[in-house]
Design a protein around this motif. Structure first.
Motif, PDB file in Angstrom:
ATOM      1  N   ASP A 142       0.868  -1.172   0.000  1.00  0.00           N
ATOM      2  CA  ASP A 142       0.000   0.000   0.000  1.00  0.00           C
ATOM      3  C   ASP A 142       0.911   1.230   0.000  1.00  0.00           C
ATOM      4  O   ASP A 142       2.138   1.076   0.009  1.00  0.00           O
ATOM      5  CB  ASP A 142      -0.999  -0.030   1.172  1.00  0.00           C
ATOM      6  CG  ASP A 142      -0.346   0.089   2.543  1.00  0.00           C
ATOM      7  OD1 ASP A 142       0.551   0.940   2.728  1.00  0.00           O
ATOM      8  OD2 ASP A 142      -0.745  -0.648   3.452  1.00  0.00           O
ATOM      9  N   PRO A 143       0.371   2.439  -0.022  1.00  0.00           N
ATOM     10  CA  PRO A 143       1.229   3.621  -0.168  1.00  0.00           C
ATOM     11  C   PRO A 143       2.269   3.820   0.934  1.00  0.00           C
ATOM     12  O   PRO A 143       3.209   4.592   0.754  1.00  0.00           O
ATOM     13  CB  PRO A 143       0.225   4.779  -0.193  1.00  0.00           C
ATOM     14  CG  PRO A 143      -1.017   4.169  -0.744  1.00  0.00           C
ATOM     15  CD  PRO A 143      -1.054   2.797  -0.174  1.00  0.00           C
TER      16      PRO A 143
ATOM     17  N   TYR B 206      -9.270   7.793  -3.710  1.00  0.00           N
ATOM     18  CA  TYR B 206      -7.915   7.984  -4.238  1.00  0.00           C
ATOM     19  C   TYR B 206      -6.921   6.898  -3.800  1.00  0.00           C
ATOM     20  O   TYR B 206      -5.736   6.984  -4.063  1.00  0.00           O
ATOM     21  CB  TYR B 206      -7.356   9.369  -3.866  1.00  0.00           C
ATOM     22  CG  TYR B 206      -6.532   9.978  -4.994  1.00  0.00           C
ATOM     23  CD1 TYR B 206      -7.151  10.493  -6.121  1.00  0.00           C
ATOM     24  CD2 TYR B 206      -5.151  10.016  -4.919  1.00  0.00           C
ATOM     25  CE1 TYR B 206      -6.411  11.031  -7.158  1.00  0.00           C
ATOM     26  CE2 TYR B 206      -4.394  10.560  -5.950  1.00  0.00           C
ATOM     27  CZ  TYR B 206      -5.033  11.059  -7.065  1.00  0.00           C
ATOM     28  OH  TYR B 206      -4.306  11.592  -8.097  1.00  0.00           O
ATOM     29  N   SER B 207      -7.400   5.855  -3.146  1.00  0.00           N
ATOM     30  CA  SER B 207      -6.479   4.817  -2.663  1.00  0.00           C
ATOM     31  C   SER B 207      -5.819   4.065  -3.821  1.00  0.00           C
ATOM     32  O   SER B 207      -4.639   3.706  -3.748  1.00  0.00           O
ATOM     33  CB  SER B 207      -7.198   3.836  -1.738  1.00  0.00           C
ATOM     34  OG  SER B 207      -8.291   3.223  -2.408  1.00  0.00           O
ATOM     35  N   GLY B 208      -6.560   3.837  -4.904  1.00  0.00           N
ATOM     36  CA  GLY B 208      -5.979   3.142  -6.053  1.00  0.00           C
ATOM     37  C   GLY B 208      -4.874   3.950  -6.710  1.00  0.00           C
ATOM     38  O   GLY B 208      -3.810   3.425  -7.049  1.00  0.00           O
ATOM     39  N   GLN B 209      -5.105   5.246  -6.872  1.00  0.00           N
ATOM     40  CA  GLN B 209      -4.080   6.114  -7.459  1.00  0.00           C
ATOM     41  C   GLN B 209      -2.860   6.225  -6.543  1.00  0.00           C
ATOM     42  O   GLN B 209      -1.725   6.280  -7.002  1.00  0.00           O
ATOM     43  CB  GLN B 209      -4.660   7.517  -7.718  1.00  0.00           C
ATOM     44  CG  GLN B 209      -5.766   7.550  -8.761  1.00  0.00           C
ATOM     45  CD  GLN B 209      -7.147   7.427  -8.123  1.00  0.00           C
ATOM     46  OE1 GLN B 209      -7.349   6.679  -7.160  1.00  0.00           O
ATOM     47  NE2 GLN B 209      -8.122   8.138  -8.686  1.00  0.00           N
TER      48      GLN B 209
ATOM     49  N   LEU C 152      -1.774   3.918  -4.444  1.00  0.00           N
ATOM     50  CA  LEU C 152      -1.021   2.670  -4.551  1.00  0.00           C
ATOM     51  C   LEU C 152      -0.211   2.639  -5.844  1.00  0.00           C
ATOM     52  O   LEU C 152       0.954   2.235  -5.859  1.00  0.00           O
ATOM     53  CB  LEU C 152      -1.970   1.469  -4.493  1.00  0.00           C
ATOM     54  CG  LEU C 152      -1.326   0.090  -4.671  1.00  0.00           C
ATOM     55  CD1 LEU C 152      -0.247  -0.153  -3.618  1.00  0.00           C
ATOM     56  CD2 LEU C 152      -2.395  -1.000  -4.610  1.00  0.00           C
ATOM     57  N   ALA C 153      -0.806   3.090  -6.941  1.00  0.00           N
ATOM     58  CA  ALA C 153      -0.089   3.126  -8.220  1.00  0.00           C
ATOM     59  C   ALA C 153       1.133   4.042  -8.123  1.00  0.00           C
ATOM     60  O   ALA C 153       2.212   3.706  -8.626  1.00  0.00           O
ATOM     61  CB  ALA C 153      -1.025   3.601  -9.332  1.00  0.00           C
ATOM     62  N   PHE C 154       0.989   5.192  -7.461  1.00  0.00           N
ATOM     63  CA  PHE C 154       2.118   6.102  -7.278  1.00  0.00           C
ATOM     64  C   PHE C 154       3.224   5.426  -6.475  1.00  0.00           C
ATOM     65  O   PHE C 154       4.414   5.498  -6.825  1.00  0.00           O
ATOM     66  CB  PHE C 154       1.656   7.371  -6.562  1.00  0.00           C
ATOM     67  CG  PHE C 154       2.791   8.291  -6.188  1.00  0.00           C
ATOM     68  CD1 PHE C 154       3.232   9.262  -7.077  1.00  0.00           C
ATOM     69  CD2 PHE C 154       3.430   8.170  -4.953  1.00  0.00           C
ATOM     70  CE1 PHE C 154       4.296  10.100  -6.731  1.00  0.00           C
ATOM     71  CE2 PHE C 154       4.489   9.000  -4.615  1.00  0.00           C
ATOM     72  CZ  PHE C 154       4.919   9.961  -5.511  1.00  0.00           C
TER      73      PHE C 154
ATOM     74  N   ARG D 231       3.881   2.228  -6.062  1.00  0.00           N
ATOM     75  CA  ARG D 231       4.542   1.156  -6.821  1.00  0.00           C
ATOM     76  C   ARG D 231       5.456   1.726  -7.898  1.00  0.00           C
ATOM     77  O   ARG D 231       6.565   1.231  -8.112  1.00  0.00           O
ATOM     78  CB  ARG D 231       3.494   0.228  -7.431  1.00  0.00           C
ATOM     79  CG  ARG D 231       2.834  -0.664  -6.384  1.00  0.00           C
ATOM     80  CD  ARG D 231       1.758  -1.559  -6.946  1.00  0.00           C
ATOM     81  NE  ARG D 231       1.325  -2.517  -5.935  1.00  0.00           N
ATOM     82  CZ  ARG D 231       0.191  -3.195  -5.982  1.00  0.00           C
ATOM     83  NH1 ARG D 231      -0.635  -3.031  -7.014  1.00  0.00           N
ATOM     84  NH2 ARG D 231      -0.125  -4.040  -5.019  1.00  0.00           N
ATOM     85  N   ARG D 232       5.006   2.778  -8.543  1.00  0.00           N
ATOM     86  CA  ARG D 232       5.809   3.427  -9.584  1.00  0.00           C
ATOM     87  C   ARG D 232       7.087   4.041  -8.983  1.00  0.00           C
ATOM     88  O   ARG D 232       8.144   4.024  -9.591  1.00  0.00           O
ATOM     89  CB  ARG D 232       4.946   4.508 -10.239  1.00  0.00           C
ATOM     90  CG  ARG D 232       5.392   4.984 -11.591  1.00  0.00           C
ATOM     91  CD  ARG D 232       4.310   5.801 -12.286  1.00  0.00           C
ATOM     92  NE  ARG D 232       3.796   6.905 -11.496  1.00  0.00           N
ATOM     93  CZ  ARG D 232       2.546   6.993 -11.057  1.00  0.00           C
ATOM     94  NH1 ARG D 232       1.665   6.053 -11.325  1.00  0.00           N
ATOM     95  NH2 ARG D 232       2.154   8.044 -10.352  1.00  0.00           N
ATOM     96  N   THR D 233       6.976   4.568  -7.784  1.00  0.00           N
ATOM     97  CA  THR D 233       8.082   5.281  -7.152  1.00  0.00           C
ATOM     98  C   THR D 233       9.052   4.350  -6.428  1.00  0.00           C
ATOM     99  O   THR D 233      10.266   4.601  -6.401  1.00  0.00           O
ATOM    100  CB  THR D 233       7.533   6.322  -6.149  1.00  0.00           C
ATOM    101  OG1 THR D 233       6.600   7.167  -6.816  1.00  0.00           O
ATOM    102  CG2 THR D 233       8.641   7.169  -5.546  1.00  0.00           C
TER     103      THR D 233
END
Length: 201
Positions: free
Chosen positions: A70-71, A98-101, A103-105, A107-109
């Protein structure tokens, strides 16, 4: 009977009782002053076991992020081969909106990246090692995530000297209406702003 014999017998018995008590205390059979059996002594390994993320005088513990849950939660591998689940300090993830966005941030970072962990050996109730996370190029993950508006600042357990930069980044995101500070989380349908409620993550 020798007149001094009774006194010698009493003295000898007292010495014997004292000797037995001393042996009992030395062997740990009796705890002094309590009369209760003593527990087993802690093993040498238990007394010298290192904290989950030990303080490092050079500024942190190098690690590689294996996966992002998770973030603020990631699985890492330390240089000594240990695998740890880490909770990044300084930030709080969205609960719903905004939890999905977010998490995507994260993982990307973070995924597959080299990071440095700064911790003091503490963990949370989910057995996650608490640590400040810095990317290899020196970027502070908490500041990056707060600036992107995917998390809010969260001071619990975090070093006080690190929080002003995170709060400032979070405030810039809020003023700009970025991420969880903009639609649909803020000003959207009823109930979608749960992401900024500030409960622990």
């Amino acid at each position: 009977m020798n007149p001094g014999a009774p006194a010698r017998i009493v003295l000898g018995a007292a010495c014997l009782v004292g000797l037995i008590a001393a042996v009992a205390v030395l062997t740990g059979a009796v705890r002094v002053g309590s009369g209760e059996p003593s527990g087993p002594a802690p093993s040498a390994a238990a007394m010298t076991a290192p904290p989950v993320v030990a303080p490092d005088p050079t500024g942190g513990t190098p690690a590689t992020v294996l996966a992002v849950a998770d973030p603020v939660t990631m699985d890492v591998r330390l240089e000594d081969g240990r695998a740890l689940r880490v909770r990044a300090l300084g930030i709080q993830p969205p609960e719903a909106c905004y939890s999905g966005q977010a998490l995507a941030f994260a993982r990307r970072t973070l995924a597959g990246r080299a990071v440095t962990l700064a911790g003091d050996g503490h963990s949370d109730r989910f057995s996650r090692a608490l640590a400040w996370v810095t990317l290899s190029q020196g970027d502070d993950y908490a500041v990056l995530a707060a600036e992107a508006g995917v998390v809010s600042s969260y001071a619990a357990d975090a070093p006080a000297e690190r929080m002003p930069a995170v709060r400032a980044a979070s405030e810039r995101a809020r003023v700009a209406g970025r991420g969880l500070w903009g639609p649909p989380c803020i000003g959207g349908p009823a109930g979608t702003n749960a992401a900024v409620s500030g409960t622990p993550g």
